[in-house]
Design a protein around this motif. Structure first.
Motif, PDB file in Angstrom:
ATOM      1  N   UNK A  92       0.896  -1.262   0.133  1.00  0.00           N
ATOM      2  CA  UNK A  92       0.038  -0.444  -0.470  1.00  0.00           C
ATOM      3  C   UNK A  92       0.819   1.161  -0.409  1.00  0.00           C
ATOM      4  N   UNK A  93       0.556   2.410  -0.961  1.00  0.00           N
ATOM      5  CA  UNK A  93       0.983   3.606  -0.628  1.00  0.00           C
ATOM      6  C   UNK A  93      -0.248   4.611  -0.383  1.00  0.00           C
ATOM      7  N   UNK A  94       0.488   5.040   0.241  1.00  0.00           N
ATOM      8  CA  UNK A  94      -0.255   7.113   0.567  1.00  0.00           C
ATOM      9  C   UNK A  94       0.429   7.677  -1.028  1.00  0.00           C
ATOM     10  N   UNK A  95      -0.955   8.389  -1.582  1.00  0.00           N
ATOM     11  CA  UNK A  95      -0.660   9.049  -2.732  1.00  0.00           C
ATOM     12  C   UNK A  95      -2.259   9.050  -3.195  1.00  0.00           C
ATOM     13  N   UNK A  96      -1.547  10.757  -3.833  1.00  0.00           N
ATOM     14  CA  UNK A  96      -2.389  11.290  -4.964  1.00  0.00           C
ATOM     15  C   UNK A  96      -2.767   9.528  -5.926  1.00  0.00           C
ATOM     16  N   UNK A  97      -4.004   9.625  -6.859  1.00  0.00           N
ATOM     17  CA  UNK A  97      -3.675   9.166  -7.881  1.00  0.00           C
ATOM     18  C   UNK A  97      -3.086   9.575  -8.864  1.00  0.00           C
ATOM     19  N   UNK A  98      -3.216  10.683  -9.119  1.00  0.00           N
ATOM     20  CA  UNK A  98      -2.718  11.779 -10.209  1.00  0.00           C
ATOM     21  C   UNK A  98      -1.765  11.480 -10.200  1.00  0.00           C
ATOM     22  N   UNK A  99      -0.811  11.891  -8.961  1.00  0.00           N
ATOM     23  CA  UNK A  99       0.762  11.432  -8.725  1.00  0.00           C
ATOM     24  C   UNK A  99       2.063   9.967  -8.882  1.00  0.00           C
ATOM     25  N   UNK A 100       0.853   8.921  -9.015  1.00  0.00           N
ATOM     26  CA  UNK A 100       1.625   7.884  -8.718  1.00  0.00           C
ATOM     27  C   UNK A 100       2.131   7.343 -10.684  1.00  0.00           C
ATOM     28  N   UNK A 101       2.990   6.429 -10.256  1.00  0.00           N
ATOM     29  CA  UNK A 101       3.550   5.945 -12.054  1.00  0.00           C
ATOM     30  C   UNK A 101       3.808   5.026 -11.943  1.00  0.00           C
ATOM     31  N   UNK A 102       3.405   3.626 -12.842  1.00  0.00           N
ATOM     32  CA  UNK A 102       3.867   2.656 -13.232  1.00  0.00           C
ATOM     33  C   UNK A 102       4.125   2.670 -15.004  1.00  0.00           C
ATOM     34  N   UNK A 103       5.553   1.014 -15.300  1.00  0.00           N
ATOM     35  CA  UNK A 103       6.287   0.653 -16.186  1.00  0.00           C
ATOM     36  C   UNK A 103       4.633   0.621 -16.885  1.00  0.00           C
ATOM     37  N   UNK A 104       5.081   0.350 -18.559  1.00  0.00           N
ATOM     38  CA  UNK A 104       3.886   0.384 -18.843  1.00  0.00           C
ATOM     39  C   UNK A 104       3.767  -0.372 -19.971  1.00  0.00           C
ATOM     40  N   UNK A 105       2.427  -1.154 -19.824  1.00  0.00           N
ATOM     41  CA  UNK A 105       1.941  -2.707 -20.286  1.00  0.00           C
ATOM     42  C   UNK A 105       2.764  -3.470 -18.498  1.00  0.00           C
ATOM     43  N   UNK A 106       2.543  -3.194 -17.411  1.00  0.00           N
ATOM     44  CA  UNK A 106       2.567  -3.656 -16.729  1.00  0.00           C
ATOM     45  C   UNK A 106       2.269  -4.970 -15.716  1.00  0.00           C
ATOM     46  N   UNK A 107       0.529  -4.266 -15.852  1.00  0.00           N
ATOM     47  CA  UNK A 107      -0.496  -4.572 -14.740  1.00  0.00           C
ATOM     48  C   UNK A 107      -1.652  -5.393 -15.489  1.00  0.00           C
ATOM     49  N   UNK A 108      -2.008  -6.210 -14.850  1.00  0.00           N
ATOM     50  CA  UNK A 108      -2.995  -6.904 -15.774  1.00  0.00           C
ATOM     51  C   UNK A 108      -4.383  -7.025 -15.072  1.00  0.00           C
ATOM     52  N   UNK A 109      -5.027  -5.573 -14.486  1.00  0.00           N
ATOM     53  CA  UNK A 109      -5.690  -5.120 -14.102  1.00  0.00           C
ATOM     54  C   UNK A 109      -5.949  -3.747 -12.661  1.00  0.00           C
ATOM     55  N   UNK A 110      -6.346  -2.815 -13.094  1.00  0.00           N
ATOM     56  CA  UNK A 110      -7.080  -1.844 -12.336  1.00  0.00           C
ATOM     57  C   UNK A 110      -8.119  -1.879 -11.488  1.00  0.00           C
ATOM     58  N   UNK A 111      -8.480  -1.579 -10.846  1.00  0.00           N
ATOM     59  CA  UNK A 111      -9.702  -1.366 -10.442  1.00  0.00           C
ATOM     60  C   UNK A 111      -9.543  -0.232  -9.144  1.00  0.00           C
ATOM     61  N   UNK A 112     -10.656   1.053  -9.838  1.00  0.00           N
ATOM     62  CA  UNK A 112     -10.961   2.165  -9.330  1.00  0.00           C
ATOM     63  C   UNK A 112     -12.231   2.302  -8.760  1.00  0.00           C
ATOM     64  N   UNK A 113     -12.706   2.104  -7.689  1.00  0.00           N
ATOM     65  CA  UNK A 113     -14.165   1.790  -6.912  1.00  0.00           C
ATOM     66  C   UNK A 113     -14.445   3.114  -6.405  1.00  0.00           C
ATOM     67  N   UNK A 114     -15.735   3.727  -6.483  1.00  0.00           N
ATOM     68  CA  UNK A 114     -15.677   4.899  -6.105  1.00  0.00           C
ATOM     69  C   UNK A 114     -15.013   6.143  -5.350  1.00  0.00           C
ATOM     70  N   UNK A 115     -13.541   6.316  -6.569  1.00  0.00           N
ATOM     71  CA  UNK A 115     -11.972   7.294  -6.220  1.00  0.00           C
ATOM     72  C   UNK A 115     -12.268   8.295  -7.538  1.00  0.00           C
ATOM     73  N   UNK A 116     -12.594   7.697  -8.633  1.00  0.00           N
ATOM     74  CA  UNK A 116     -12.173   9.085  -9.707  1.00  0.00           C
ATOM     75  C   UNK A 116     -13.495  10.078  -9.598  1.00  0.00           C
TER      76      UNK A 116
END
Length: 206
Positions: A92-116
């Protein structure tokens, strides 16, 4: 961060009402069909981002228990503190969602429920575009968005005495934003809540 910044209102609201929020919504029951479907669509031991993870229940806990590698991100320090206790097998990381970064083509899924819906409108399309780049080809984005457009606050959110802030576009706008981000919308449904509700989107990176 300036105290009048809407993101700071969101952070302080969840810091104050972390347990109250968890108790006010039957998220285990509500999210289960969505998470069951997601698990049918992603590979074993998938790499998953829970963006706006809250206290880690139920998304990070359910997916970690199923053997997936989960990273949770949330702006609230109290939510992240509780998530680390409740779901020690995830990161877990405490961060603003717009400040985090991940490598390209790294994740199999992104879940964002009631956050955007807690982000300023102008920050949401660029974030969706970045999420699309983080997904592997064929990767899934599962998200709830606004169903109708609204920006505003509740000064006594959930009756807990804290202020909360939201800003969201309507479902058609989110459909357009997802498509422009390079994702293919595979499913959309209305999720009722009180007198209104939200849109649930299933989108995929081609």
């Amino acid at each position: 961060m300036d105290i009048d910044d809407p993101k700071d209102v969101v952070r302080r609201g969840y810091d104050a009402l972390s347990r109250h929020y968890e108790q006010s919504y039957a998220t285990e029951t509500k999210y289960r069909p969505w998470l069951d479907t997601l698990q049918q669509r992603i590979p074993p031991a998938a790499t998953v981002l829970d963006l706006g993870c809250g206290c880690g229940i139920p998304v990070a806990r359910a997916l970690s228990a199923a053997g997936h590698r989960v990273t949770g991100v949330d702006i609230s320090g109290e939510q992240i503190r509780r998530a680390r206790e409740l779901v020690p097998e995830a990161e877990f990381r405490q961060a603003d969602a717009t400040d985090v970064g991940f490598p390209g083509a790294y994740l199999d899924a992104v879940v964002s429920l009631y956050a955007l819906i807690h982000l300023p409108l102008d920050e949401q399309p660029p974030l969706l575009a970045r999420i699309a780049t983080w997904l592997r080809p064929g990767g899934w984005f599962l998200a709830t968005t606004g169903h109708s457009a609204w920006t505003g606050t509740d000064d006594n959110w959930l009756g807990g005495g804290a202020t909360m802030w939201w800003s969201h576009a309507d479902a058609a706008t989110y459909r357009d934003w997802l498509t422009r981000a390079g994702l293919t919308v595979e499913g959309e449904e209305f999720v009722p809540e009180g007198d209104g509700g939200h849109a649930l989107f299933w989108a995929r990176r081609p």
